[in-house]
Design an enzyme around this catalytic site. Structure first.
Site, PDB file in Angstrom:
ATOM      1  N   ASP A 179      20.649  -7.017-100.003  1.00  0.00           N
ATOM      2  CA  ASP A 179      20.726  -5.567 -99.720  1.00  0.00           C
ATOM      3  C   ASP A 179      19.427  -4.854 -99.291  1.00  0.00           C
ATOM      4  O   ASP A 179      18.543  -5.364 -99.951  1.00  0.00           O
ATOM      5  CB  ASP A 179      21.375  -4.907-100.887  1.00  0.00           C
ATOM      6  CG  ASP A 179      21.525  -3.517-100.768  1.00  0.00           C
ATOM      7  OD1 ASP A 179      22.825  -3.178-100.275  1.00  0.00           O
ATOM      8  OD2 ASP A 179      20.974  -2.671-100.877  1.00  0.00           O
ATOM      9  N   ASN A 187      17.595   5.919 -93.611  1.00  0.00           N
ATOM     10  CA  ASN A 187      18.262   6.722 -92.680  1.00  0.00           C
ATOM     11  C   ASN A 187      17.861   8.325 -92.613  1.00  0.00           C
ATOM     12  O   ASN A 187      17.756   8.983 -91.540  1.00  0.00           O
ATOM     13  CB  ASN A 187      19.601   6.595 -92.855  1.00  0.00           C
ATOM     14  CG  ASN A 187      20.093   5.418 -92.004  1.00  0.00           C
ATOM     15  OD1 ASN A 187      19.555   5.027 -91.034  1.00  0.00           O
ATOM     16  ND2 ASN A 187      21.222   4.740 -92.431  1.00  0.00           N
ATOM     17  N   HIS A 192      19.228   7.769 -87.949  1.00  0.00           N
ATOM     18  CA  HIS A 192      19.993   6.591 -87.759  1.00  0.00           C
ATOM     19  C   HIS A 192      19.752   5.811 -86.577  1.00  0.00           C
ATOM     20  O   HIS A 192      19.825   4.364 -86.799  1.00  0.00           O
ATOM     21  CB  HIS A 192      21.485   7.263 -87.522  1.00  0.00           C
ATOM     22  CG  HIS A 192      22.127   7.835 -88.802  1.00  0.00           C
ATOM     23  ND1 HIS A 192      22.693   6.948 -89.803  1.00  0.00           N
ATOM     24  CD2 HIS A 192      22.115   9.050 -89.310  1.00  0.00           C
ATOM     25  CE1 HIS A 192      23.038   7.875 -90.764  1.00  0.00           C
ATOM     26  NE2 HIS A 192      22.907   8.969 -90.379  1.00  0.00           N
ATOM     27  N   ASP A 196      19.276   1.835 -87.574  1.00  0.00           N
ATOM     28  CA  ASP A 196      19.919   0.652 -86.643  1.00  0.00           C
ATOM     29  C   ASP A 196      18.954  -0.281 -86.177  1.00  0.00           C
ATOM     30  O   ASP A 196      18.925  -1.691 -86.390  1.00  0.00           O
ATOM     31  CB  ASP A 196      20.498   1.124 -85.265  1.00  0.00           C
ATOM     32  CG  ASP A 196      22.027   1.868 -85.825  1.00  0.00           C
ATOM     33  OD1 ASP A 196      22.460   1.996 -86.943  1.00  0.00           O
ATOM     34  OD2 ASP A 196      22.491   2.714 -84.931  1.00  0.00           O
ATOM     35  N   GLU A 223      24.564  -1.960 -94.968  1.00  0.00           N
ATOM     36  CA  GLU A 223      23.164  -2.670 -94.929  1.00  0.00           C
ATOM     37  C   GLU A 223      22.942  -3.731 -95.836  1.00  0.00           C
ATOM     38  O   GLU A 223      22.007  -4.366 -96.341  1.00  0.00           O
ATOM     39  CB  GLU A 223      22.160  -1.611 -95.665  1.00  0.00           C
ATOM     40  CG  GLU A 223      22.409  -1.132 -97.132  1.00  0.00           C
ATOM     41  CD  GLU A 223      23.297  -0.271 -97.432  1.00  0.00           C
ATOM     42  OE1 GLU A 223      23.180   0.651 -98.576  1.00  0.00           O
ATOM     43  OE2 GLU A 223      24.268   0.056 -96.474  1.00  0.00           O
TER      44      GLU A 223
END
Length: 312
Positions: A179, A187, A192, A196, A223
């Protein structure tokens, strides 16, 4: 076959199955320069070879002592790990009922002995080309669109395949759940698009640690990533997880809102099991997930691990 090698950078694997070695030698001579050849002289050996090497094509004699070609074909088509392997029956008897039975069982073609080399090579090349095209299309469907690693569906398939193999061979299977720490904060802080890009970079770093062709890294969701490691004990899996942690930290991706460090880090949970009849693949995934939770509860950016036993 040249197209296959150009696309995969390796030779296609063909399994030749016949209880008469002279017939195997004839076919071996025909394909040895362009293909990686494996041989079996009875039905049981053919099944074991298919499970082990997963050939790209099987040339299978119909009439053999013991387990005949029809029985072998039926067993292969019933097993999820071998059902997509194309099978061409090769037999000295060209009876129509044999052909009908073969196609009903899932064979893709039928060749009558004595073989004509030109015809055999043409048919083998055709079915290898079709197999390659099918594999390419299927691989696209099993990739995560953002990160380029395997997706959750591919992970589930690989886990079940390796679970059955480990159960059959009584070998260890390990799963790592990964994780990205405080990714929601990342974010919120950076947007965002940066999020990414972060996931893409993390995926490359994690995947770069994996060296064996049969190990698999997948994006599990959001994630979270997951790794399935066949024939891998706990100490080996923990070492791999620690190298993954180091590789992500080495990216030095700024994360000013993280609690542990001001760079992107990952938490990892590792679980190892030797499958038994009383366990399922969900057992090891569930334990790896629990270990991931423990790693996060202990402060994140660390590895937590456990080896499962029958008593747990």
């Amino acid at each position: 076959m040249q197209r296959w090698q150009a696309a995969t950078r390796q030779k296609p694997k063909i399994l030749l199955v016949d209880d008469q070695r002279v017939n195997i030698l004839v076919l071996h001579e025909l394909f040895r320069d362009e293909c990686e050849i494996f041989m079996a002289t009875d039905g049981e050996q053919a099944l074991q070879s298919c499970r082990t090497i997963l050939p790209d094509l099987v040339l299978l004699d119909v009439h053999m002592e013991g387990l005949n070609g029809h029985d072998v074909c039926r067993h292969l088509k019933e097993a999820p790990e071998t059902r997509d392997i194309p099978i061409i029956f090769v037999t000295a008897q060209g009876a129509e009922q044999d052909e009908v039975r073969g196609f009903e069982l899932g064979a893709v073609d039928f060749i009558v002995k004595p073989i004509n080399p030109v015809i055999v090579k043409a048919r083998v090349n055709t079915h290898l080309t079709l197999k390659l095209q099918s594999d390419i299309l299927r691989s696209f469907a099993l990739l995560d669109g953002l990160t380029g690693v395997a997706n959750r569906r591919k992970f589930d398939e690989a886990l079940e395949l390796n679970w059955r193999r480990s159960l059959r061979e009584k070998t260890a299977l390990s799963v790592i759940m990964i994780d990205v720490d405080h990714f929601k904060r990342f974010n919120d802080c950076y947007g965002h698009q940066r999020g990414d890009s972060c996931l893409q970079a993390v995926a490359v770093a994690l995947n770069g640690v994996i060296k064996r062709p049969y190990d698999l890294l997948a994006r599990y969701g959001g994630e979270e990533f997951a790794c399935v490691l066949p024939n891998t004990g706990l100490s080996e899996a923990v070492q791999l997880a620690e190298r993954m942690q180091t590789a992500v930290r080495a990216l030095k991706l700024e994360h000013m809102d993280a609690e542990v460090e001001h760079v992107v880090t990952v938490s990892l949970g590792v679980a190892t099991i030797v499958p038994t009849a009383g366990t399922t693949s969900e057992t090891v995934v569930g334990e790896a997930d629990r270990q991931l939770y423990l790693a996060k509860q202990a402060g994140r950016a660390r590895v937590s691990s456990c080896a499962l036993t029958d008593q747990q």
